[in-house]
Design an enzyme around this catalytic site. Structure first.
Site, PDB file in Angstrom:
ATOM      1  N   ARG A  11     -32.785  40.004 -16.452  1.00  0.00           N
ATOM      2  CA  ARG A  11     -34.058  40.703 -16.983  1.00  0.00           C
ATOM      3  C   ARG A  11     -34.094  41.389 -18.283  1.00  0.00           C
ATOM      4  O   ARG A  11     -34.463  41.139 -19.680  1.00  0.00           O
ATOM      5  CB  ARG A  11     -35.369  40.845 -16.015  1.00  0.00           C
ATOM      6  CG  ARG A  11     -36.989  40.275 -16.726  1.00  0.00           C
ATOM      7  CD  ARG A  11     -36.792  42.348 -16.951  1.00  0.00           C
ATOM      8  NE  ARG A  11     -36.877  43.429 -16.348  1.00  0.00           N
ATOM      9  CZ  ARG A  11     -36.613  44.521 -17.424  1.00  0.00           C
ATOM     10  NH1 ARG A  11     -37.493  44.645 -18.661  1.00  0.00           N
ATOM     11  NH2 ARG A  11     -37.080  45.600 -16.161  1.00  0.00           N
ATOM     12  N   CYS A 236     -34.724  48.964 -24.748  1.00  0.00           N
ATOM     13  CA  CYS A 236     -35.961  48.479 -25.239  1.00  0.00           C
ATOM     14  C   CYS A 236     -36.628  47.779 -26.147  1.00  0.00           C
ATOM     15  O   CYS A 236     -36.564  48.665 -27.204  1.00  0.00           O
ATOM     16  CB  CYS A 236     -37.005  49.627 -24.255  1.00  0.00           C
ATOM     17  SG  CYS A 236     -38.399  49.645 -24.688  1.00  0.00           S
TER      18      CYS A 236
END
Ligand code: MG
Length: 299
Positions: A11, A236
């Site tokens: 993920r 991120c």
């Protein structure tokens, strides 16, 4: 001593890949991670596919993987709509997330921190009513790409709110990889005192080379659960220039050598790392994977 590893590569890692990764490759990767002995794996996200097209195949991935009873599979749920999808998933666990800094939270979730609490509370209530475990992530605990230093009171407040919602464990994220051991010690000593070590996990990035040093410091501060990513995939997407969850191979190698029990078989883990590196067609950041493949090439 046992250290628990939460594998977040499928993920947190893959969500940063620009090129679509085949669903079959994701399924094969997760099966290999299971075979390596990982017992907690975050496999996908029920985020709007328009935000993160890479994870639009969440349902297919969940249908495709083998799900042994002793492995806890989890998925990220950003909002009530995501929870509608999670409900059908048969997952034992979901994860909620928000930031400890308002600007990062707005960029990431499109709303202020204060506006985020009631939404997460509703998602948690639904998940708990379905018998799911709920994990929480706090991003930007050690620094924000927009605001710089983040007051510890922000992290304390968010951690408190998440635990109040019924979250069993809060993972404290160094989302942009700026933390150094001194700061990790200062922050964790306070948060462990407030919430106990059992409720906290560490999510470190190796963006500036301090990831494993921060893990050791966090172990000294009492933490026993750490997030990591196969091959060191990910970063991120909303933090410019940020890259690199700590690699699961590097983490397991270090912990093995120090006598900590992780339950993970490094050889099999390296097979998983080599597999996803080949699939992505570029060298991944994991140093232990690099060393392993270089030694193999010499043979
Ligand atoms: Mg991460």
């Amino acid at each position: 001593m046992n250290i628990q590893i939460v594998e977040v590569g499928p993920r947190d890692g893959l969500q940063n890949e620009k090129e679509k990764v085949a669903t079959t490759a994701k399924i094969a990767l997760i099966d290999k991670l299971v075979r390596a002995g990982l017992k907690r794996i975050e496999v996908t996200s029920f985020v709007n596919p328009r935000w993160i097209p890479q994870l639009a195949d969440a349902e297919e991935v969940l249908r495709g993987i083998k799900r042994p009873a002793d492995v806890i599979f989890s998925a990220l749920v950003p909002n009530v709509r995501g929870m509608e999808r999670a409900r059908e998933s048969g997952l034992a666990e979901i994860a909620l997330f928000m930031s400890a800094s308002d600007t990062h939270n707005r960029k990431n979730l499109n709303r202020s921190m204060e506006e985020t609490f009631p939404i997460l509370r509703e998602v948690a209530r639904e998940a708990l009513a379905l018998g799911m475990r709920v994990r929480g992530y706090v991003s930007t605990v050690f620094g924000c790409p927009y605001e710089g230093a983040v007051p510890i009171d922000n992290s304390r407040r968010v951690t408190h709110e998440l635990l109040e919602m019924g979250v069993y464990e809060v993972s404290l994220g160094d989302t942009i990889g700026v933390a150094t051991p001194k700061q990790v010690r200062e922050v964790l000593e306070k948060l462990v005192k407030d919430f106990t070590n059992e409720r906290l996990a560490g999510h470190f990035h190796d963006t500036r080379g301090t990831g494993l040093a921060n893990v050791l410091t966090a172990i000294d501060a009492g933490l026993q659960t750490f997030d990591s990513s196969i091959g060191g995939l990910g970063g991120c997407p909303y933090a410019p220039g940020a890259a690199g969850n700590i690699s699961t191979e590097d983490l397991v190698y270090m912990l093995d050598g120090m006598g900590y029990e992780t339950g993970v078989n490094l050889e099999r883990l390296l097979e998983a790392g080599a597999f996803i590196q080949q699939e992505l067609g570029r060298e991944l950041p994991s140093k232990v994977l690099k060393a392993h493949l270089a030694a193999k090439a010499e043979q």
